[in-house]
Design a protein around this motif. Structure first.
Motif, mmCIF file in Angstrom:
data_model
loop_
_atom_site.group_PDB
_atom_site.id
_atom_site.type_symbol
_atom_site.label_atom_id
_atom_site.label_comp_id
_atom_site.label_asym_id
_atom_site.label_seq_id
_atom_site.Cartn_x
_atom_site.Cartn_y
_atom_site.Cartn_z
ATOM 1 N N ASN A 188 65.310 6.245 -15.697
ATOM 2 C CA ASN A 188 66.272 7.340 -15.556
ATOM 3 C C ASN A 188 66.253 8.305 -16.740
ATOM 4 O OD1 ASN A 188 67.714 6.081 -17.642
ATOM 5 N ND2 ASN A 188 69.281 5.238 -16.309
ATOM 6 N N LEU A 189 65.238 8.219 -17.584
ATOM 7 C CA LEU A 189 65.169 9.037 -18.795
ATOM 8 C C LEU A 189 65.267 10.524 -18.492
ATOM 9 C CD1 LEU A 189 64.670 9.551 -21.809
ATOM 10 C CD2 LEU A 189 62.210 9.259 -21.368
ATOM 11 N N GLN A 190 64.492 10.997 -17.520
ATOM 12 C CA GLN A 190 64.469 12.431 -17.224
ATOM 13 C C GLN A 190 65.801 12.922 -16.662
ATOM 14 O OE1 GLN A 190 62.007 14.346 -18.343
ATOM 15 N NE2 GLN A 190 61.213 12.413 -19.154
ATOM 16 N N GLN A 191 66.555 12.042 -16.030
ATOM 17 C CA GLN A 191 67.866 12.417 -15.513
ATOM 18 C C GLN A 191 68.886 12.624 -16.631
ATOM 19 O OE1 GLN A 191 67.406 8.880 -12.426
ATOM 20 N NE2 GLN A 191 69.329 9.950 -12.124
ATOM 21 N N HIS A 192 68.657 11.964 -17.767
ATOM 22 C CA HIS A 192 69.666 11.961 -18.823
ATOM 23 C C HIS A 192 69.161 12.513 -20.156
ATOM 24 C CE1 HIS A 192 72.264 9.658 -16.186
ATOM 25 N NE2 HIS A 192 71.292 8.787 -15.987
ATOM 26 N N LYS A 193 68.031 13.194 -20.157
ATOM 27 C CA LYS A 193 67.472 13.671 -21.414
ATOM 28 C C LYS A 193 68.357 14.713 -22.099
ATOM 29 C CE LYS A 193 64.390 17.099 -19.250
ATOM 30 N NZ LYS A 193 62.959 17.507 -19.102
ATOM 31 N N HIS A 194 69.260 15.332 -21.345
ATOM 32 C CA HIS A 194 70.182 16.287 -21.961
ATOM 33 C C HIS A 194 71.158 15.605 -22.921
ATOM 34 C CE1 HIS A 194 71.837 14.889 -18.118
ATOM 35 N NE2 HIS A 194 73.021 14.956 -18.692
ATOM 36 N N ALA A 195 71.224 14.271 -22.865
ATOM 37 C CA ALA A 195 72.075 13.536 -23.808
ATOM 38 C C ALA A 195 71.590 13.702 -25.237
ATOM 39 C CB ALA A 195 72.113 12.060 -23.445
ATOM 40 N N PHE A 196 70.326 14.109 -25.393
ATOM 41 C CA PHE A 196 69.718 14.235 -26.719
ATOM 42 C C PHE A 196 69.679 15.681 -27.210
ATOM 43 C CE2 PHE A 196 67.097 10.889 -24.404
ATOM 44 C CZ PHE A 196 67.935 9.848 -24.766
ATOM 45 N N ASN A 197 70.352 16.584 -26.514
ATOM 46 C CA ASN A 197 70.321 18.014 -26.834
ATOM 47 C C ASN A 197 70.967 18.280 -28.195
ATOM 48 O OD1 ASN A 197 70.454 20.782 -26.939
ATOM 49 N ND2 ASN A 197 71.538 21.026 -24.990
ATOM 50 N N ASP A 253 55.327 7.921 -24.994
ATOM 51 C CA ASP A 253 55.241 9.326 -25.397
ATOM 52 C C ASP A 253 56.490 10.111 -25.008
ATOM 53 O OD1 ASP A 253 54.628 9.033 -22.719
ATOM 54 O OD2 ASP A 253 52.784 10.237 -22.777
ATOM 55 N N ALA A 254 56.952 9.973 -23.759
ATOM 56 C CA ALA A 254 58.105 10.743 -23.297
ATOM 57 C C ALA A 254 59.380 10.353 -24.038
ATOM 58 C CB ALA A 254 58.292 10.559 -21.797
ATOM 59 N N SER A 255 59.577 9.058 -24.274
ATOM 60 C CA SER A 255 60.797 8.624 -24.950
ATOM 61 C C SER A 255 60.811 9.078 -26.406
ATOM 62 C CB SER A 255 60.955 7.104 -24.853
ATOM 63 O OG SER A 255 59.794 6.428 -25.262
ATOM 64 N N VAL A 256 59.654 9.109 -27.055
ATOM 65 C CA VAL A 256 59.579 9.602 -28.433
ATOM 66 C C VAL A 256 59.882 11.100 -28.473
ATOM 67 C CG1 VAL A 256 58.029 10.039 -30.378
ATOM 68 C CG2 VAL A 256 57.996 7.824 -29.235
ATOM 69 N N ILE A 257 59.319 11.838 -27.528
ATOM 70 C CA ILE A 257 59.542 13.287 -27.480
ATOM 71 C C ILE A 257 61.012 13.597 -27.215
ATOM 72 C CG2 ILE A 257 59.096 15.382 -26.143
ATOM 73 C CD1 ILE A 257 56.232 14.302 -25.711
ATOM 74 N N GLU A 258 61.586 12.960 -26.212
ATOM 75 C CA GLU A 258 62.961 13.285 -25.811
ATOM 76 C C GLU A 258 63.981 12.886 -26.869
ATOM 77 O OE1 GLU A 258 63.319 15.222 -23.527
ATOM 78 O OE2 GLU A 258 61.658 14.942 -22.140
ATOM 79 N N THR A 259 63.750 11.765 -27.565
ATOM 80 C CA THR A 259 64.724 11.305 -28.561
ATOM 81 C C THR A 259 64.447 11.856 -29.959
ATOM 82 O OG1 THR A 259 63.465 9.279 -29.065
ATOM 83 C CG2 THR A 259 65.106 9.160 -27.283
#
Length: 277
Positions: A79-88, A103-109
């Motif tokens: 569900n990372l892509q659904q909630h990536k705005h939590a890291f804005n 890769d995606a989790s490192v980028i988003e966080t």
């Protein structure tokens, strides 16, 4: 809460998202009794499932305005892509989850202050087994609650996993914990957290929590001990050991020598890497 993936030989990922039933807490009301300072940068509380996730989260919730607590879900790979705005960074929030390193989790966080919580694998095996057998957990391993398995068999399955149903200990620790050690993240050991809660009035505990708050970007107020006491109240955690219901098997307090050897066989070098051996 088990992780939202199954990794085997690093070549395929499943989408196993169990249901976890948790009683609501009253920490939002408790939080509003204190003056709160806003976060200036997002914080992500990443944790190994069944390592004290709710304990750490509930303590830190007492220091962050309710409006800056991201409660939509535990953030995991599926569900990372659904909630990536939590890291804005433009809207700092404190969020939490069980997110493995990729890769995606490192980028988003990347914009966040990353906190990583884990516990000794020896103790994790028992905690995982107890949770799987509880009424608070529902997933594709509910047949383990049938009473047809003895304690030794259940603990062995927690170590080696169940093909296609539940990942092994090594699979879970590999990307949920070990891989994050090669990134910028602040480490919290469950055992250290519990120890310092037990000596909360000491100078050592004050130094411990000061470091934790600094890592989270939280201003430490004079009433910090009162807030920690409220947040760490086990009655506020729906997944605390004594809150679990329906567990008919009596598990040992510690692993037997044989099961410890099986952990070391299944995940050689892991406890040394994590600072337990």
């Amino acid at each position: 809460m088990p992780p939202g993936f199954y990794l085997c030989s690093a070549d395929w990922i499943g989408r196993y998202m169990p249901e976890v039933w948790v009683q609501p807490d009253t920490l939002d009301d408790e939080n509003r009794k204190f003056a709160q300072s806003p976060l200036r940068k997002p914080v992500f509380l990443n944790s190994l499932p069944k390592s004290g996730s709710h304990l750490l989260r509930n303590i830190l919730r007492m220091f962050v305005p309710v409006e800056q607590q991201y409660k939509a879900d535990f953030i995991q790979w599926p569900n990372l892509q659904q909630h990536k705005h939590a890291f804005n960074p433009a809207r700092p929030m404190m969020s939490w989850g069980h997110l493995f390193m990729a890769d995606a989790s490192v980028i988003e966080t990347a914009p966040t202050r990353r906190i990583l919580l884990y516990r000794d694998p020896y103790d994790w095996v028992i905690a995982r087994a107890r949770f799987f057998l509880s009424e608070q957990f529902s997933g594709n391993v509910d047949h383990l609650k049938s009473g047809e398995f003895d304690v030794d068999e259940l603990l062995t399955m927690m170590i080696f996993g169940l093909p296609g149903k539940a990942p092994s200990l090594n699979d879970i620790y590999e990307l949920n914990v070990a891989a994050w050690l090669g990134t910028k993240t602040f480490i919290v050991k469950y055992e250290d957290l519990v120890h310092n809660l037990g000596i909360i009035d000491s100078d050592a505990a004050e130094a411990y929590f000061a470091n934790l708050f600094e890592a989270c970007g939280i201003e430490r107020p004079g009433d910090w001990r009162d807030r920690v006491a409220i947040g760490s109240d086990r009655k506020q955690s729906g997944t605390a050991r004594e809150q679990l219901t329906g567990v008919s098997v009596e598990f040992p307090e510690t692993l037997s020598a044989r099961h410890k050897a099986l952990v070391d066989y299944q995940a050689p070098g892991l406890r040394t890497l994590l600072g337990y051996a």
